[in-house]
Write an enzyme that holds these catalytic residues in place. Structure first.
Site, PDB file in Angstrom:
ATOM      1  N   LEU A 109       1.886 -17.211   0.428  1.00  0.00           N
ATOM      2  CA  LEU A 109       1.899 -17.083  -1.141  1.00  0.00           C
ATOM      3  C   LEU A 109       0.668 -16.537  -1.519  1.00  0.00           C
ATOM      4  CD1 LEU A 109       3.342 -17.249  -3.885  1.00  0.00           C
ATOM      5  CD2 LEU A 109       2.506 -19.478  -4.063  1.00  0.00           C
ATOM      6  N   GLY A 120      -6.534   9.093   8.888  1.00  0.00           N
ATOM      7  CA  GLY A 120      -5.168   9.199   9.227  1.00  0.00           C
ATOM      8  C   GLY A 120      -4.595   8.319  10.361  1.00  0.00           C
ATOM      9  N   GLY A 178      -7.572   4.547   9.482  1.00  0.00           N
ATOM     10  CA  GLY A 178      -8.166   4.419   8.121  1.00  0.00           C
ATOM     11  C   GLY A 178      -8.122   5.888   7.640  1.00  0.00           C
ATOM     12  N   ASP A 200       0.759  -2.154   6.202  1.00  0.00           N
ATOM     13  CA  ASP A 200       1.860  -2.720   5.967  1.00  0.00           C
ATOM     14  C   ASP A 200       2.657  -1.560   5.262  1.00  0.00           C
ATOM     15  OD1 ASP A 200       1.426  -5.317   7.095  1.00  0.00           O
ATOM     16  OD2 ASP A 200       0.636  -5.999   5.419  1.00  0.00           O
ATOM     17  N   VAL A 208      -6.248  -3.242   0.660  1.00  0.00           N
ATOM     18  CA  VAL A 208      -4.949  -4.385   0.852  1.00  0.00           C
ATOM     19  C   VAL A 208      -3.840  -3.566   1.039  1.00  0.00           C
ATOM     20  CG1 VAL A 208      -3.887  -6.276   0.009  1.00  0.00           C
ATOM     21  CG2 VAL A 208      -6.541  -6.067  -0.059  1.00  0.00           C
TER      22      VAL A 208
HETATM   23  N1  LIG Z   1      -9.842   5.434   2.896  1.00  0.00           N
HETATM   24  C1  LIG Z   1      -8.732   5.858   3.161  1.00  0.00           C
HETATM   25  N2  LIG Z   1      -8.242   7.065   2.762  1.00  0.00           N
HETATM   26  C2  LIG Z   1      -7.047   7.475   2.749  1.00  0.00           C
HETATM   27  N3  LIG Z   1      -6.259   6.887   3.494  1.00  0.00           N
HETATM   28  C3  LIG Z   1      -6.359   5.728   4.152  1.00  0.00           C
HETATM   29  C4  LIG Z   1      -7.598   5.066   3.899  1.00  0.00           C
HETATM   30  N4  LIG Z   1      -7.700   4.025   4.720  1.00  0.00           N
HETATM   31  C5  LIG Z   1      -6.428   3.806   5.160  1.00  0.00           C
HETATM   32  N5  LIG Z   1      -5.568   4.867   4.817  1.00  0.00           N
HETATM   33  C6  LIG Z   1      -4.263   4.999   5.149  1.00  0.00           C
HETATM   34  O1  LIG Z   1      -3.464   3.935   5.473  1.00  0.00           O
HETATM   35  C7  LIG Z   1      -3.130   3.742   6.886  1.00  0.00           C
HETATM   36  C8  LIG Z   1      -3.239   2.641   7.692  1.00  0.00           C
HETATM   37  O2  LIG Z   1      -4.694   2.181   7.709  1.00  0.00           O
HETATM   38  P1  LIG Z   1      -5.659   1.413   8.520  1.00  0.00           P
HETATM   39  O3  LIG Z   1      -5.521   2.170   9.685  1.00  0.00           O
HETATM   40  O4  LIG Z   1      -6.990   0.943   7.749  1.00  0.00           O
HETATM   41  O5  LIG Z   1      -4.546   0.200   8.934  1.00  0.00           O
HETATM   42  P2  LIG Z   1      -4.848  -1.269   9.232  1.00  0.00           P
HETATM   43  O6  LIG Z   1      -6.262  -1.324   9.697  1.00  0.00           O
HETATM   44  O7  LIG Z   1      -3.716  -1.747  10.063  1.00  0.00           O
HETATM   45  O8  LIG Z   1      -4.668  -1.951   7.625  1.00  0.00           O
HETATM   46  P3  LIG Z   1      -4.486  -3.436   7.298  1.00  0.00           P
HETATM   47  O9  LIG Z   1      -6.018  -3.842   7.154  1.00  0.00           O
HETATM   48  O10 LIG Z   1      -3.945  -3.133   6.050  1.00  0.00           O
HETATM   49  O11 LIG Z   1      -3.869  -4.120   8.456  1.00  0.00           O
HETATM   50  C9  LIG Z   1      -4.015   5.049   7.505  1.00  0.00           C
HETATM   51  O12 LIG Z   1      -3.302   5.757   8.520  1.00  0.00           O
HETATM   52  C10 LIG Z   1      -4.095   5.847   6.455  1.00  0.00           C
HETATM   53  O13 LIG Z   1      -2.739   6.883   6.014  1.00  0.00           O
END
Ligand SMILES: Nc1ncnc2c1ncn2[C@@H]1O[C@H](COP(=O)(O)OP(=O)(O)OP(=O)(O)O)[C@@H](O)[C@H]1O
Ligand SMILES: [Mg+2]
Length: 318
Positions: A20, A234, A231, A261, A257
């Site tokens: 939650l 891409g 991130g 997902d 955040v």
């Molecule tokens: N700073 C950013 N600018 C634009 N797009 C972003 C950025 N950060 C994340 N994204 C988008 O979100 C997608 C997933 O991000 P990331 O690689 O950070 O996943 P993650 O580490 O699994 O995230 P989480 O912490 O939510 O589990 C990236 O492939 C991109 O499309």
């Protein structure tokens, strides 16, 4: 009227360790004094539940299967019902955890407190499996950490069973749970770059290096498809014979955040609609980037996702 393909109903997400999510704001975080926080906002959370919510925001349907105990579990169910997300709560004896997010207004920093969640007994995780397969999904999204009491092979065992019925399993997890899914027939694995490095046991220096390691892992049986999210850079999609890198659009960062997902939600929604991999990748990246744009703990919003997706598609064609 446009009739939607039946397959859209066939995504089931699994969350063994939901939370939650409690979010609030305060002027400044400081020790010892009573901090006057704003009224809390409650959201149902945890990997698979977030994916189901993001799918809903994108106009799709899925069913969230999750373990639920105590008043937090009951509230998660109420909140999912209120968002019209089909869900099956599997009752457990332990009390479902809360996650706590505090936004500090003076610095715009976000503090995230995550607690471990209750143990599951064998009867309880078996009941989760039964609820999952009872729904006869076409896609299973197994996401998040495994609570204590659940075998580390859990996602791998789901995959082995699913494979016999042509059910595609998408796994988004890290560490030992990821290791133990290796070679079981996962359809799509979505580590971020850091998780992939930990898994591969080496620092991935550049794109060529990522490609080599990803190809090797696929050849060794990690999954059919590997989506490595990076991130702001891409994501890369790798299969035995393809490597595609979809750059993320430049967006104003609200809060990270829910990026991962939301990306998984975009990917699986498009795949379940029968879209080709490159299109699903683009939609997934758009959903991840849209989640980053939205403030606080919010996931992606459809209008942002659709706009980013169109812009990326146009940039590819030009
Ligand atoms: N700073 C950013 N600018 C634009 N797009 C972003 C950025 N950060 C994340 N994204 C988008 O979100 C997608 C997933 O991000 P990331 O690689 O950070 O996943 P993650 O580490 O699994 O995230 P989480 O912490 O939510 O589990 C990236 O492939 C991109 O499309
Ligand atoms: Mg992630």
């Amino acid at each position: 009227m446009l009739s939607l393909p039946m397959i859209m109903d066939k995504i089931v997400t699994l969350t063994l360790n939901p939370a939650l999510d409690v979010a609030t704001r305060v002027h400044a975080v400081a020790p010892e004094i009573k901090l006057r926080c704003q009224a809390a906002n409650f959201d149902p959370g945890g990997g698979g539940i977030n994916v189901s919510r993001a799918i809903r925001f994108l106009g799709g349907e899925s069913t969230a299967v999750y373990a639920a105990g105590g008043h937090n579990g009951a509230m998660i169910q109420q909140l999912l019902d209120a968002e019209s997300i089909r869900n099956r709560a599997v009752p457990i004896a332990g009390i479902t955890r809360q996650s706590f997010v505090v936004y500090e207004e003076s610095t715009t920093l976000q503090y995230r407190f995550n607690m471990p969640g209750p143990d599951l007994s064998a009867d309880e995780w078996i009941a989760c499996l039964e609820a999952l397969f009872d729904l006869e999904p076409a896609y299973i999204v197994a996401s998040g950490s495994l609570p204590a009491g659940v075998p580390l092979e859990f996602y791998g065992e789901i995959t082995r069973y699913a494979r016999q019925y042509d059910i595609r399993v998408i796994v988004d997890t890290a560490g030992e749970a990821l290791h133990r899914s290796f070679g079981t027939g996962v359809f799509l694995m979505k580590p971020n770059l850091r998780e992939l490095e930990l898994f591969a046991g080496e620092k991935l220096q550049d794109e060529a290096h990522i490609k080599t390691v990803a190809r090797r892992l696929i050849a060794e049986g990690l999954s059919d498809v590997l989506v490595v999210s990076m991130g702001a850079a891409g994501a890369a999609l790798v299969t035995a014979d393809r490597y595609l890198h979809q750059r993320a659009p430049v967006v104003k960062v609200g809060s990270k955040v829910g990026a991962g997902d939301s990306m998984v939600a975009g990917l699986v929604l498009r795949l379940a609609q029968g879209a080709p991999l490159e299109d699903a990748l683009r939609y997934g990246v758009a959903a991840g980037s849209a989640a980053v744009m939205s403030p606080g703990t919010q996931l992606c919003q459809k209008r942002d996702v659709d706009r980013l997706y169109q812009e990326m598609a146009a940039a590819t064609e030009s």
